[in-house]
Design a protein around this motif. Structure first.
Motif, PDB file in Angstrom:
ATOM      1  N   ALA A 195       0.818  -1.210   0.000  1.00 42.16           N
ATOM      2  CA  ALA A 195       0.000   0.000   0.000  1.00 42.16           C
ATOM      3  C   ALA A 195       0.852   1.261   0.000  1.00 42.16           C
ATOM      4  CB  ALA A 195      -0.937   0.009   1.207  1.00 42.16           C
ATOM      5  N   ALA A 196       2.053   1.175   0.603  1.00 40.16           N
ATOM      6  CA  ALA A 196       2.941   2.336   0.685  1.00 40.16           C
ATOM      7  C   ALA A 196       3.838   2.458  -0.544  1.00 40.16           C
ATOM      8  CB  ALA A 196       3.794   2.253   1.945  1.00 40.16           C
ATOM      9  N   GLY A 197       3.758   1.481  -1.475  1.00 44.19           N
ATOM     10  CA  GLY A 197       4.562   1.541  -2.688  1.00 44.19           C
ATOM     11  C   GLY A 197       5.977   1.057  -2.520  1.00 44.19           C
ATOM     12  N   ILE A 198       6.238   0.217  -1.507  1.00 44.27           N
ATOM     13  CA  ILE A 198       7.573  -0.333  -1.257  1.00 44.27           C
ATOM     14  C   ILE A 198       7.647  -1.721  -1.891  1.00 44.27           C
ATOM     15  CG2 ILE A 198       9.232  -1.052   0.510  1.00 44.27           C
ATOM     16  CD1 ILE A 198       7.963   0.984   2.380  1.00 44.27           C
ATOM     17  N   PRO A 199       8.678  -2.033  -2.682  1.00 49.37           N
ATOM     18  CA  PRO A 199       8.794  -3.358  -3.304  1.00 49.37           C
ATOM     19  C   PRO A 199       8.774  -4.481  -2.269  1.00 49.37           C
ATOM     20  CG  PRO A 199      10.400  -1.840  -4.239  1.00 49.37           C
ATOM     21  CD  PRO A 199       9.797  -1.148  -3.065  1.00 49.37           C
ATOM     22  N   GLU A 200       8.133  -5.592  -2.614  1.00 43.86           N
ATOM     23  CA  GLU A 200       7.989  -6.701  -1.674  1.00 43.86           C
ATOM     24  C   GLU A 200       9.335  -7.271  -1.254  1.00 43.86           C
ATOM     25  OE1 GLU A 200       5.788 -11.084  -1.427  1.00 43.86           O
ATOM     26  OE2 GLU A 200       5.476  -9.777  -3.160  1.00 43.86           O
ATOM     27  N   GLU A 201      10.319  -7.260  -2.195  1.00 38.14           N
ATOM     28  CA  GLU A 201      11.624  -7.865  -1.879  1.00 38.14           C
ATOM     29  C   GLU A 201      12.504  -6.970  -1.010  1.00 38.14           C
ATOM     30  OE1 GLU A 201      11.719  -5.786  -5.873  1.00 38.14           O
ATOM     31  OE2 GLU A 201      10.418  -7.211  -4.824  1.00 38.14           O
ATOM     32  N   CYS A 202      12.089  -5.728  -0.779  1.00 34.51           N
ATOM     33  CA  CYS A 202      12.869  -4.802   0.050  1.00 34.51           C
ATOM     34  C   CYS A 202      12.680  -5.148   1.525  1.00 34.51           C
ATOM     35  CB  CYS A 202      12.431  -3.366  -0.221  1.00 34.51           C
ATOM     36  SG  CYS A 202      13.326  -2.157   0.760  1.00 34.51           S
TER      37      CYS A 202
END
Length: 542
Positions: A258-265
């Motif tokens: 939802a915050a636009g952060i990549p899942e792999e981060c």
């Protein structure tokens, strides 16, 4: 045999062989997780902010009688004094969204406590009407902050299994505050006139001190931490707030998406893109809303509108006046009857907290509003009978009091707690603070209008007519809830968006969502990339 108990003979019959089966492992459904004690404690502390609003509503109902006598003010000035805090609270409600995004949810609660403390002290030492209004301005801004941020914080820390239970706490503490205000009225009513009402109002500063200190022991909201790029801190909070490690990881993944952060981060600290100061959010909410956001706005603001326009603040704030109109003349008896209203209201809100996650939002809400309609109809009828009678009718008095208690009971079993729960859980993360501030603003505006006009309104169309009017509004509200508001029980906060956007066709969306869950496996079996069982819908995707 396990633990000395025989197990059920579970297997698959073998064709052509009598009494022959191929055994398969017994299926034991997963146990319902125990309530998370840490989330429970934090929800209690955060929800204590709502005591501030409740105490002011409760204490003003009785203090108004003594203020009117001491300062010799008219009914019109009394109405303004009673309801103006709701208008002032709009400043806090609108500022709370941006403030909580800037300094965090936790310190916003501290700010609300400080403002209310200063306001309570000013009111307690007020020498005249103007000074009293200044105190109500400061306290009102604090109440606006508290009313918006308490349900937002509680929703953001709560695991899905008990979100309804925990998010109903702000309403529980509003009722506890109302009851404390009623008790304060009765306790200080024996003091000299000039001193009693000042102590009633000044005592409201005491809970705000304990709240400000207690909040410092709470963690920050994991959603706010993610928006600051503090993934490591958010994960540690979620590990403590969730029912299992797996749930904590799923919640973190939802928030990151939802915050636009990549899942792999998975870094502890990430650099977040520079965000606007909220202008983009307001544009998305008001200027260019998608069908999903439009539906959420209508539902979130609409439930706040109908909560107040069905007359709850008129009953709670002016209950001594209502009982006096019904025929009770003794001042002590008036205040005791008011305390009874507070006790019933608090008892039924406690019952509601245990039903929210078991029965669901919609059944409780619709049942609650139906009960309110019946109670308002009977209250309007019996007050009209009393008003037109030339002698005291004890049976009508008893039934009018019963109707008031029935109204606050049915309100507290559903409409009261569900308003905060429902509106706090349907807004997507990026819109939640501002969306909730709009809902709370609507709530406070309508509360202010009702509070500042009830005495004049009841004189114009009779007190019985006023409650028939509230009954009509409640009937419209019931139709609104039935047609436009889907069930949200057990859904993740990010999953809510799927249910909205089709307006009157949300039932079809719900059926497709449930069908999709059965196909993919709602417990994580099947496609793990779609573990929430969400369906892709053009209008519903944000």
């Amino acid at each position: 045999m396990v633990d000395g108990k025989p197990q059920a003979n579970i297997g698959i019959p073998v064709s052509g062989q009598k009494n022959s089966i191929i055994p398969i492992p017994a299926f034991n459904p997963p146990k319902k997780p125990k309530r998370n004690k840490y989330a429970f404690a934090c929800a209690i502390l955060a929800s204590m902010a709502s005591i501030l609003l409740g105490y002011d509503i409760g204490v003003m109902s009785g203090a108004g009688l003594f203020i009117q006598k001491d300062l010799k003010i008219s009914d019109t000035k009394l109405e303004v004094l009673m309801g103006i805090l709701n208008v002032y609270s709009l400043i806090g409600s609108f500022a709370a969204g941006r403030t909580s995004d800037w300094i965090g949810r936790r310190y916003t609660i501290v700010l609300a406590s400080v403002l209310f403390f200063v306001g309570a002290i000013l009111m307690g030492f007020a020498p005249n009407y103007a000074f009293l209004m200044a105190g109500r301005f400061v306290a009102g801004v604090g109440v606006g902050y508290a009313a918006m941020i308490a349900p937002v914080y509680t929703a953001e820390i709560s695991p899905a299994s008990s979100r309804g239970f925990l998010t109903s706490f702000p309403e529980v503490f509003i009722n506890a505050g109302i009851l404390l205000g009623y008790v304060s009225n009765y306790a200080f009513s024996k003091l000299p006139l000039h001193l009693g009402w000042r102590l009633m109002l000044g005592a409201g500063g005491i809970p705000s001190v304990f709240l400000a200190l207690g909040v410092l022991a709470m963690p920050e909201s994991p959603r706010w931490l993610v928006l600051q790029g503090r993934l490591g801190d958010a994960k540690r909070v979620l590990d403590r707030m969730s029912d299992s490690k797996e749930e904590a990881l799923l919640r973190l993944a939802d928030i990151k998406e939802a915050a636009g952060i990549p899942e792999e981060c998975n870094d502890d600290v990430v650099q977040m893109p520079k965000r606007s100061r909220g202008e983009d959010v307001w544009k998305e909410l008001l200027l260019h809303p998608t069908p999903t956001v439009k539906h959420i706005l209508i539902a979130g603001i609409g439930i706040h509108f109908f909560q107040q326009t069905s007359g709850i603040d008129a009953v709670v704030l002016y209950s001594p006046k209502i009982f006096k109109k019904a025929g009770i003349t003794d001042e002590d008896m008036l205040l005791l009857c008011t305390v009874a209203v507070g006790v019933v209201k608090t008892m039924f809100i406690l019952v509601a907290t245990f039903l929210l996650d078991r029965v669901g939002r919609r059944p409780l809400l619709l049942t609650s509003v139906a009960g309110m309609i019946l109670s308002l109809a009977s209250l309007g009828m019996f007050l009209t009978i009393i008003d037109q009678s030339t002698k005291k009718l004890y049976w009508a008095l008893a039934l009018a009091i019963t109707s008031v208690l029935g109204f606050v009971a049915t309100f507290s079993i559903g409409m009261g707690p569900i308003t905060g729960v429902y509106s706090s859980e349907i807004f997507p993360l990026r819109l939640r603070a501002q969306g909730m501030s709009m809902g709370v603003a609507m709530n406070r505006v309508m509360s202010g209008i009702i509070s500042m006009t009830f005495l004049s309104f009841s004189k114009a169309i009779t007190i019985g007519g006023a409650f028939f009017f509230f009954m009509g509004v409640a009937m419209v509200g019931w139709v609104f809830f039935y047609t436009l508001m889907p069930e949200t029980q057990g859904k993740t906060l990010e999953e809510m968006q799927v249910l909205f956007g089709t307006f009157f066709g949300w039932r079809t969306t719900m059926r497709e969502l449930e069908k999709n869950k059965r196909v993919t496996g709602s417990d994580g079996e099947g496609d793990q990339g779609n573990s929430n069982g969400q369906i892709q819908m053009g209008a519903a995707k944000n």
